[in-house]
Design an enzyme around this catalytic site. Structure first.
Site, PDB file in Angstrom:
ATOM      1  N   VAL A 100       0.879  -1.161   0.000  1.00  0.00           N
ATOM      2  CA  VAL A 100       0.000   0.000   0.000  1.00  0.00           C
ATOM      3  C   VAL A 100       0.920   1.215   0.000  1.00  0.00           C
ATOM      4  O   VAL A 100       1.957   1.212   0.672  1.00  0.00           O
ATOM      5  CB  VAL A 100      -0.906   0.018   1.248  1.00  0.00           C
ATOM      6  CG1 VAL A 100      -1.726   1.302   1.318  1.00  0.00           C
ATOM      7  CG2 VAL A 100      -1.824  -1.210   1.274  1.00  0.00           C
ATOM      8  N   CYS A 101       0.553   2.240  -0.786  1.00  0.00           N
ATOM      9  CA  CYS A 101       1.298   3.504  -0.742  1.00  0.00           C
ATOM     10  C   CYS A 101       2.774   3.248  -1.125  1.00  0.00           C
ATOM     11  O   CYS A 101       3.053   2.419  -1.988  1.00  0.00           O
ATOM     12  CB  CYS A 101       1.139   4.094   0.665  1.00  0.00           C
ATOM     13  SG  CYS A 101       1.500   5.840   0.856  1.00  0.00           S
ATOM     14  N   THR A 102       3.693   3.923  -0.489  1.00  0.00           N
ATOM     15  CA  THR A 102       5.101   3.809  -0.880  1.00  0.00           C
ATOM     16  C   THR A 102       5.768   2.529  -0.395  1.00  0.00           C
ATOM     17  O   THR A 102       6.967   2.343  -0.612  1.00  0.00           O
ATOM     18  CB  THR A 102       5.896   5.032  -0.384  1.00  0.00           C
ATOM     19  OG1 THR A 102       5.614   5.239   1.005  1.00  0.00           O
ATOM     20  CG2 THR A 102       5.504   6.280  -1.155  1.00  0.00           C
ATOM     21  N   THR A 120       1.682   3.094  -6.656  1.00  0.00           N
ATOM     22  CA  THR A 120       2.144   3.578  -5.351  1.00  0.00           C
ATOM     23  C   THR A 120       1.522   4.961  -5.138  1.00  0.00           C
ATOM     24  O   THR A 120       0.710   5.414  -5.964  1.00  0.00           O
ATOM     25  CB  THR A 120       3.689   3.620  -5.310  1.00  0.00           C
ATOM     26  OG1 THR A 120       4.127   3.992  -3.992  1.00  0.00           O
ATOM     27  CG2 THR A 120       4.272   4.630  -6.299  1.00  0.00           C
TER      28      THR A 120
END
Lengths: 226, 226
Positions: A100-102, A120
């Site tokens: 999830v995300c970075t 991302t």
């Protein structure tokens, strides 16, 4: 058979990246959700909320699902041999490799995004190419057993997508109802194209130190041939 | 002046009720976000994630914002004198009295919803009337300084609404962008009317023990004239 799901936790993790999908996946029948860290003991997230790991790398069971959340704490992880080794080892047998995300940048640094479509956080999206990934726009992007989510709150959409895979769509819908996930954002500013140029510029400015550090790490990794 | 924001935490709290708005509100400039509990020490949330209080009732500063998250752990709180006293005392001076999900029932038990429009999780919505509240449909419902959110994930919409109040709309929009909050649920089952009768019946069945206990508590509170 219990489905073993592990979220990595580390200093300055963005806690909502993982607490969103944690809540979803913990409601899938026959799952066990772990917070996996190098060592036990409290971990301060990026915004201060304290997380408590449930298991260390050394004691972690073989995971069916590995999930990397993001946050500014991702930067040191990208060059942390112990973390990257743990990921590569678990990735060999995992049914799903996720972020999830970075968190995707850590999968990239471990060499696990080569040739794969991935997403991302919007502010790091262009960096995916440095890891041999195919940067792909989408709230949740799937390529084989790799499932990556966008920034922070995309973790909930990711969690429901994965819940349907691990169980079935009816189970995922029941969890969505339980969590009353019928979002109604009071503003329309969740993406660079909707936030407007001023807010976008301010956000880029606020993220600029993390971003510069990230670019330097990506350059070092490229030089070292990782 | 620092804005002091306190989320109550207690055993079997639904962690996403608070981790969502925590992440939003911690990004509002000049705020300090507390997890307030009776005593220090780890607290297991409803789905297992362990939370760590940052301050006790006794040591808690005067709060500008009080927020009650929900969860099955709400039931004992509704009759817990120490918790209700803490809420009533803090409510006297708070700028905003708030809840997410079934946290509203605790505000009700403390007598803080009398004559006010309020919302809560869909499965508990009808119980609000027993506390003299005016049950009101809405993801985020405001009545004066009372702001209540719907079930679980409504906490993010609540957090952004409150962020705009505490700072301004531009600040709330910047946080929304940072958290890439442009939700795209993979299914449409977040409300009773969209989930379909089978999933709704199963959800009610799964919640039935908590619901029966809740009804008994509400009846006892009514008899005691609370």
């Amino acid at each position: 058979m219990t489905i073993e799901i592990g979220f990595l936790v580390f200093p300055r993790v963005q806690q909502l990246d993982l607490t969103g999908p944690y809540e979803v996946l913990a409601m899938v029948p026959d799952t066990r959700v772990h917070l996996v860290a190098k060592e036990m003991g409290p971990i301060a997230s990026a915004t201060g909320l304290v997380l408590t790991p449930s298991v260390t790398f050394a004691e972690c069971p073989v995971l069916d699902v590995i999930c990397l959340p993001g946050g500014s704490g991702v930067n040191p992880l990208m060059e942390d041999a112990e973390t990257l080794d743990f990921l590569r080892r678990q990735a060999e047998s995992a049914r799903y490799l996720t972020s999830v995300c970075t968190g995707a940048l850590v999968l990239g640094a471990a060499g696990l995004l080569q040739g794969k479509r991935a997403t991302t956080h919007w502010a790091a999206h262009d960096l995916l190419a440095a890891f041999g990934a195919i940067p792909t726009q989408g709230r949740v992007v799937r390529d084989g057993n790799l499932i990556t989510g966008g920034g922070v709150t995309a973790g909930i959409d990711f969690g429901l997508t994965l819940a349907a895979e691990l169980a079935d769509e009816a189970t995922a819908r029941a969890i969505q109802l339980h969590q009353e996930y019928a979002p109604a954002p009071p503003f329309d500013a969740g993406r660079p194209e909707s936030a407007g140029p001023e807010i976008l510029a301010a956000a880029r400015e606020r993220l600029s130190a993390t971003r510069r550090e990230r670019e330097a790490i990506v350059a070092r990794l490229a030089r070292s041939g990782a």
